[in-house]
Design a protein around this motif. Structure first.
Motif, short mmCIF file in Angstrom:
data_model
loop_
_atom_site.label_atom_id
_atom_site.label_comp_id
_atom_site.label_asym_id
_atom_site.label_seq_id
_atom_site.Cartn_x
_atom_site.Cartn_y
_atom_site.Cartn_z
N ALA A 28 -55.33 -33.76 39.44
CA ALA A 28 -56.33 -33.56 40.40
C ALA A 28 -57.79 -33.51 39.68
CB ALA A 28 -56.13 -32.07 40.98
N ARG B 242 -61.90 -31.11 45.50
CA ARG B 242 -60.66 -31.41 44.70
C ARG B 242 -60.23 -32.62 45.42
NH1 ARG B 242 -56.35 -28.37 41.94
NH2 ARG B 242 -57.64 -26.36 41.76
N PRO C 207 -56.48 -28.75 36.67
CA PRO C 207 -57.33 -30.12 37.25
C PRO C 207 -58.53 -30.47 36.18
CG PRO C 207 -57.91 -27.94 38.27
CD PRO C 207 -56.80 -27.81 37.44
N GLY D 71 -57.02 -35.07 44.81
CA GLY D 71 -55.64 -35.28 44.49
C GLY D 71 -55.19 -36.63 44.42
#
Length: 340
Positions: A109, A101, A4, A103
């Motif tokens: 991400a 987080r 990410p 997405g």
């Protein structure tokens, strides 16, 4: 799966308020990733009315929507925002260390200390009038937005609607179109008073025809090429308006999309916030601009700008918990970009 992207703030929405949020965060040394479902920066300003003049931006008696976006992009540029376009935010989860987080529909991400929802109307699309066969004309002679005013030069234009977009474009296109006819179901318009005054003046001079009280009834033409727009009164009296183009301005159909599943306190299609901080009920998630609501809220770009400043100051202790934030004017501290 790729690792990410780590940042300080993830901004959902690359419209004018989201862009100014980059600037306000940058002034406090916070990095931003900006995610937008559209393929271009600018939100509704670029997608729906890039050439529409805006009159209530401080220090700009008039500025086009595209001109405003260009200026905001330049203002945010020193802070090196990471734009992720053409993708929708689909998931939000909290990591063990407290970070969020995010997405996206593209499979990437973003890890951030805070998320700012600046999604304007959310996922939006035009409200289409219920006219038989309208799909065949869409994009050729029936439009829900004006991308370039010059495309209507010398054309007979029918404008349907009674809000700001209908009134503003009637005033603007009267300068280039061969004829402009405004169709509305009543004589009163839901637009800025100054714009209505300009429209009425053009109508008095014969430069705009007011087709009131009427509503759309049907379309005549072949292979997507419009020849006339049929309108009718509430009593069923029908008349035909010769036309090369029909512009329909009946507002936007707004949906929050996946954001509605984040556990946010909602008021229909808007997110409730604390007006002092722009914080939502979900820790670390903020909302600004048209999507945010609270008592006394005004849906103005300039109010969204103010909310961006308040949100940035509220987010700072989340990003820098050990640093005191000392308020400084930009004239004192200047603009210093964030190093790569």
């Amino acid at each position: 799966m790729a690792a990410p992207t780590e940042t300080d703030v993830c901004i959902v929405g690359a419209g004018p308020v989201g862009l100014f949020q980059v600037f306000e965060c940058g002034m406090l040394r916070m990095r931003c990733v900006v995610v937008d479902a559209l393929d271009a920066i600018g939100g509704q300003c670029i997608a729906l009315y890039p050439e529409k003049p805006i009159y209530d931006i401080p220090a700009h008696p008039s500025i086009s929507a595209s001109g405003l976006i260009e200026a905001l992009i330049a203002q945010a540029a020193p802070f090196r925002p990471d734009y992720r376009l053409g993708r929708q935010v689909v998931r939000l989860a909290r990591e063990p260390d407290g970070r969020l987080r995010v997405g996206t529909s593209a499979g990437d991400a973003i890890l951030a200390r805070a998320v700012v929802i600046a999604a304007g109307a959310g996922a939006f699309g035009p409200n289409r009038p219920p006219l038989d066969g309208i799909e065949a004309f869409e994009g050729r002679s029936v439009f829900y937005a004006v991308q370039r005013r010059e495309e209507f030069r010398g054309k007979r234009v029918v404008i349907a609607g009674g809000g700001d977009s209908a009134v503003d474009w009637a005033v603007s296109l009267a300068e280039v179109a061969a004829a402009v006819q405004v169709v509305h179901r009543r004589a009163k318009f839901r637009a800025a008073p100054e714009s209505v005054v300009r429209l009425e003046a053009l109508a008095a001079d014969g430069k705009v025809a007011m087709v009131v009280p009427y509503q759309l009834h049907g379309l005549r033409g072949t292979r997507g090429v419009l020849e006339a727009v049929e309108v009718a009164t509430l009593k069923g009296e029908v008349r035909s308006l010769p036309a090369d183009a029909l512009l329909c301005f009946f507002g936007l159909a707004m949906e929050l999309g996946p954001i509605a599943e984040w556990g946010l306190a909602l008021d229909r299609t808007h997110v409730r916030i604390d007006p002092a901080t722009c914080a939502t009920n979900v820790p670390g998630v903020f909302a600004i601009g048209d999507i945010a609501t609270y008592p006394g809220k005004l849906k103005l770009i300039l109010q969204g700008f103010s909310e961006a400043a308040m949100a940035a100051h509220a987010i700072h202790p989340l990003v820098f918990p050990d640093q005191a934030l000392h308020f400084e004017y930009s004239t004192t501290k200047g603009v210093q970009g964030i190093a790569a």
